[in-house]
Motif scaffolding. Sequence first.
Motif, PDB file in Angstrom:
ATOM      1  N   GLU A 178       4.334  -2.100  -5.387  1.00 24.41           N
ATOM      2  CA  GLU A 178       5.479  -1.746  -4.547  1.00 24.41           C
ATOM      3  C   GLU A 178       6.782  -2.160  -5.221  1.00 24.41           C
ATOM      4  O   GLU A 178       7.757  -1.400  -5.255  1.00 24.41           O
ATOM      5  CB  GLU A 178       5.363  -2.408  -3.168  1.00 24.41           C
ATOM      6  CG  GLU A 178       4.258  -1.855  -2.275  1.00 24.41           C
ATOM      7  CD  GLU A 178       2.884  -2.424  -2.597  1.00 24.41           C
ATOM      8  OE1 GLU A 178       2.775  -3.260  -3.523  1.00 24.41           O
ATOM      9  OE2 GLU A 178       1.919  -2.021  -1.926  1.00 24.41           O
ATOM     10  N   PRO A 191       1.201   6.276  -0.465  1.00 22.86           N
ATOM     11  CA  PRO A 191      -0.262   6.220  -0.551  1.00 22.86           C
ATOM     12  C   PRO A 191      -0.796   7.153  -1.624  1.00 22.86           C
ATOM     13  O   PRO A 191      -0.326   8.277  -1.768  1.00 22.86           O
ATOM     14  CB  PRO A 191      -0.709   6.673   0.856  1.00 22.86           C
ATOM     15  CG  PRO A 191       0.443   6.345   1.753  1.00 22.86           C
ATOM     16  CD  PRO A 191       1.674   6.561   0.905  1.00 22.86           C
ATOM     17  N   PHE A 192      -1.748   6.657  -2.386  1.00 27.11           N
ATOM     18  CA  PHE A 192      -2.426   7.422  -3.443  1.00 27.11           C
ATOM     19  C   PHE A 192      -1.525   7.759  -4.631  1.00 27.11           C
ATOM     20  O   PHE A 192      -1.905   8.554  -5.493  1.00 27.11           O
ATOM     21  CB  PHE A 192      -3.032   8.723  -2.880  1.00 27.11           C
ATOM     22  CG  PHE A 192      -3.848   8.535  -1.643  1.00 27.11           C
ATOM     23  CD1 PHE A 192      -5.039   7.828  -1.692  1.00 27.11           C
ATOM     24  CD2 PHE A 192      -3.414   9.040  -0.424  1.00 27.11           C
ATOM     25  CE1 PHE A 192      -5.796   7.634  -0.541  1.00 27.11           C
ATOM     26  CE2 PHE A 192      -4.154   8.852   0.729  1.00 27.11           C
ATOM     27  CZ  PHE A 192      -5.343   8.142   0.672  1.00 27.11           C
TER      28      PHE A 192
END
Length: 230
Positions: A178, A191-192
Amino acid sequence: MNNILIIEDDKELSNLLSELLQIEGFQCQQAFDGESGLTTARTQKFDIILLDIMLPKLNGLELLKHLRINNNTPVLMLTAKGGDIDKVVGLEVGADDYLAKPFNDRELIARIKALLRRTSVAIDHPTQFSPVLEHDDISLDNARQEVICQKNSIELTATEFSLLNELIRDKGTVLTKEHLSLQVLGKKLMPFDRSIDMHLSNLRKKLPERTDSRPRIKTVRGKGYLWINQ
């Protein structure tokens, strides 16, 4: 004024992008197929390249492979929505970032500005970055965006350089994906999203082995990445 090359075979979209970017203060040039795009990218100097994947004569991925042999101009890859394989392969062969079509104008401008910041890090953040950052057998010249490792020059993309800079400045500290996505890519981690993983993988491949055979970058499962201090 920053100079941008748009390589996009959809002339209507390319013209719209050019108009948008000129309103934002950029200078633009267009190419409508892969072969002419590669020639233009190699023979002229650009601050960033917007590269479509699906191109006639030479597709965007092949173009990028050829370009990365001796050119590290930042590349923002334009992919089809859901084109996950293209995104991964594009990052593997040297794209700095990607944006799926259709995209929001503001998102495009934000990604472009984030890419440009990576190539002018010493100017934009004079107090945050030293002109030259040295650690063990590696030297990073922020002003020239050059890396020397074991007395040899290492060719890195703007994103790889920024990532290496971030890791070394915080050596010995676990940096989350992050954090790296925000600091290096200028965007929140979704996400992903494997962008950081792919850039780390490319960076590992380009840096020579340490003389003591220890890894330079450690993956801390479930947390992030760590540049080994000693």
